[in-house]
Design a protein around this motif. Structure first.
Motif, mmCIF file in Angstrom:
data_model
loop_
_atom_site.group_PDB
_atom_site.id
_atom_site.type_symbol
_atom_site.label_atom_id
_atom_site.label_comp_id
_atom_site.label_asym_id
_atom_site.label_seq_id
_atom_site.Cartn_x
_atom_site.Cartn_y
_atom_site.Cartn_z
ATOM 1 N N GLU A 2 -7.258 44.121 73.429
ATOM 2 C CA GLU A 2 -7.365 44.628 74.789
ATOM 3 C C GLU A 2 -7.986 46.014 74.802
ATOM 4 O O GLU A 2 -7.813 46.820 73.898
ATOM 5 N N ASP A 3 -8.732 46.309 75.893
ATOM 6 C CA ASP A 3 -9.349 47.610 76.036
ATOM 7 C C ASP A 3 -8.303 48.717 76.117
ATOM 8 O O ASP A 3 -8.588 49.873 75.853
ATOM 9 N N SER A 4 -7.079 48.334 76.506
ATOM 10 C CA SER A 4 -6.024 49.337 76.641
ATOM 11 C C SER A 4 -5.669 49.961 75.294
ATOM 12 O O SER A 4 -4.935 50.933 75.231
ATOM 13 N N TRP A 5 -6.187 49.386 74.232
ATOM 14 C CA TRP A 5 -5.928 49.944 72.914
ATOM 15 C C TRP A 5 -6.758 51.192 72.651
ATOM 16 O O TRP A 5 -6.613 51.817 71.622
ATOM 17 N N GLY A 6 -7.650 51.529 73.564
ATOM 18 C CA GLY A 6 -8.449 52.743 73.412
ATOM 19 C C GLY A 6 -7.634 53.964 73.801
ATOM 20 O O GLY A 6 -6.430 53.897 74.036
ATOM 21 N N PHE A 7 -8.292 55.107 73.883
ATOM 22 C CA PHE A 7 -7.629 56.368 74.197
ATOM 23 C C PHE A 7 -8.068 56.849 75.568
ATOM 24 O O PHE A 7 -9.227 56.700 75.954
ATOM 25 N N SER A 110 4.770 50.918 45.740
ATOM 26 C CA SER A 110 3.661 50.074 46.187
ATOM 27 C C SER A 110 2.684 50.902 47.016
ATOM 28 O O SER A 110 3.079 51.829 47.738
ATOM 29 N N ASN A 111 1.405 50.560 46.933
ATOM 30 C CA ASN A 111 0.409 51.190 47.805
ATOM 31 C C ASN A 111 0.709 50.835 49.257
ATOM 32 O O ASN A 111 1.363 49.822 49.547
ATOM 33 N N ARG A 112 0.225 51.669 50.169
ATOM 34 C CA ARG A 112 0.345 51.408 51.606
ATOM 35 C C ARG A 112 -1.044 51.145 52.175
ATOM 36 O O ARG A 112 -2.034 51.692 51.673
ATOM 37 N N ASP A 113 -1.102 50.329 53.229
ATOM 38 C CA ASP A 113 -2.380 50.185 53.915
ATOM 39 C C ASP A 113 -2.198 50.292 55.426
ATOM 40 O O ASP A 113 -1.096 50.136 55.962
ATOM 41 N N TYR A 114 -3.310 50.616 56.099
ATOM 42 C CA TYR A 114 -3.327 50.907 57.529
ATOM 43 C C TYR A 114 -4.458 50.112 58.180
ATOM 44 O O TYR A 114 -5.531 49.942 57.590
ATOM 45 N N VAL A 115 -4.207 49.666 59.395
ATOM 46 C CA VAL A 115 -5.266 49.114 60.242
ATOM 47 C C VAL A 115 -5.201 49.910 61.536
ATOM 48 O O VAL A 115 -4.158 49.940 62.198
ATOM 49 N N TYR A 116 -6.294 50.588 61.885
ATOM 50 C CA TYR A 116 -6.207 51.473 63.047
ATOM 51 C C TYR A 116 -7.562 51.647 63.738
ATOM 52 O O TYR A 116 -8.613 51.331 63.189
ATOM 53 N N ILE A 117 -7.467 52.122 64.967
ATOM 54 C CA ILE A 117 -8.663 52.503 65.723
ATOM 55 C C ILE A 117 -8.715 54.018 65.763
ATOM 56 O O ILE A 117 -7.680 54.691 65.645
ATOM 57 N N LEU A 134 -8.891 61.122 67.613
ATOM 58 C CA LEU A 134 -7.583 60.480 67.773
ATOM 59 C C LEU A 134 -7.569 59.167 67.001
ATOM 60 O O LEU A 134 -8.586 58.459 66.944
ATOM 61 N N ALA A 135 -6.427 58.851 66.417
ATOM 62 C CA ALA A 135 -6.275 57.594 65.674
ATOM 63 C C ALA A 135 -4.915 56.987 65.958
ATOM 64 O O ALA A 135 -3.937 57.710 66.161
ATOM 65 N N ASN A 136 -4.869 55.640 65.973
ATOM 66 C CA ASN A 136 -3.619 54.948 66.266
ATOM 67 C C ASN A 136 -3.639 53.570 65.600
ATOM 68 O O ASN A 136 -4.665 52.885 65.598
ATOM 69 N N SER A 137 -2.510 53.168 65.029
ATOM 70 C CA SER A 137 -2.449 51.874 64.364
ATOM 71 C C SER A 137 -2.517 50.725 65.374
ATOM 72 O O SER A 137 -2.086 50.859 66.524
ATOM 73 N N VAL A 138 -3.090 49.607 64.924
ATOM 74 C CA VAL A 138 -3.143 48.382 65.728
ATOM 75 C C VAL A 138 -2.742 47.215 64.836
ATOM 76 O O VAL A 138 -2.774 47.313 63.609
ATOM 77 N N SER A 139 -2.381 46.131 65.465
ATOM 78 C CA SER A 139 -1.995 44.933 64.713
ATOM 79 C C SER A 139 -2.929 43.795 65.103
ATOM 80 O O SER A 139 -3.041 43.462 66.287
#
Length: 214
Positions: A2-7, A110-117, A134-139
């Motif tokens: 969704e576009d709402s995932w933007g800032f 364990s290593n960590r990983d991120y998925v983000y915009i 600005l950055a924020n995680s997404v799923s």
């Protein structure tokens, strides 16, 4: 996605406003964690998560803000100067750019990983030039979790840069993530007290080398 995932514009304005805020006070729950190399790091205990969020104030000498923003946004270059990057790439999904980032953790963790915009804006606030990222995680199902790597599902970061009036930058950063798993408190304290200043020092070096690179 969704576009709402933007800032929103309000989020960028709020980040800019932090540059002019006085240092956090204990009355607001923020506590000074460390002052080193011209950097002050504050933390706030989050009751809900049992974790800390961080605010960093300081400066980067001889690194103009636009150059800092360029270096920060250059993922290929970051793989060269950030020793903790295991994997870092950007993919497009539904017209949005999604970043995948795997971070090396010390053995036996364990290593960590991120998925983000993330989004960068070069802003003009009352005649002042301010650079904001600005950055924020997404799923997303398109980025499934990998065996042996812990996915960081809650991640938020703001980086704000402005000229210090000389040849460097005035810097503000906000950071929160929930690394999951059992991480010893010594490592959390090391990351906050030493890891953040070391990262900014590495970034300062990377800015100087970026000039030569380009």
């Amino acid at each position: 996605m969704e576009d709402s995932w933007g800032f929103s514009e309000a989020q960028f304005q709020a980040a800019c406003g932090q540059l002019d805020q006085p240092a956090p006070t204990a009355g607001g729950g923020w506590q000074l964690l460390v002052e080193t190399m011209g950097i002050s790091i504050y933390r706030l205990y989050e009751e809900e998560s049992g974790l800390y969020s961080y605010k960093i104030f300081g400066g980067l000498a001889d690194c103009p803000p636009e150059l800092c923003a360029d270096v920060y946004m250059d993922l290929d270059y970051r793989k060269q100067w950030d020793q903790y990057v295991k994997e870092l790439c950007e993919k497009t999904y539904n017209g949005k750019r999604i970043i995948y980032w795997e971070v090396k953790y010390p053995f036996p963790l364990s290593n960590r990983d991120y998925v983000y915009i993330r989004e960068r804006r070069d802003m003009d606030i009352g005649g002042r030039k301010i650079w904001v990222v600005l950055a924020n995680s997404v799923s997303l199902p398109e980025f499934p979790e990998k065996p042996g790597i812990i996915r960081v599902k809650s991640y938020e970061q703001s980086l704000v840069l402005e000229s210090d009036g000389k040849t460097g930058s005035k810097v503000y950063m906000y950071y929160f993530d929930n690394p999951g798993g059992m991480i010893p408190s010594w490592l959390i304290n090391w990351a906050a007290k030493s890891g953040v200043p070391a990262f900014l020092k590495d970034m300062q070096k990377a800015c100087l080398n970026y000039c030569k690179k380009t």
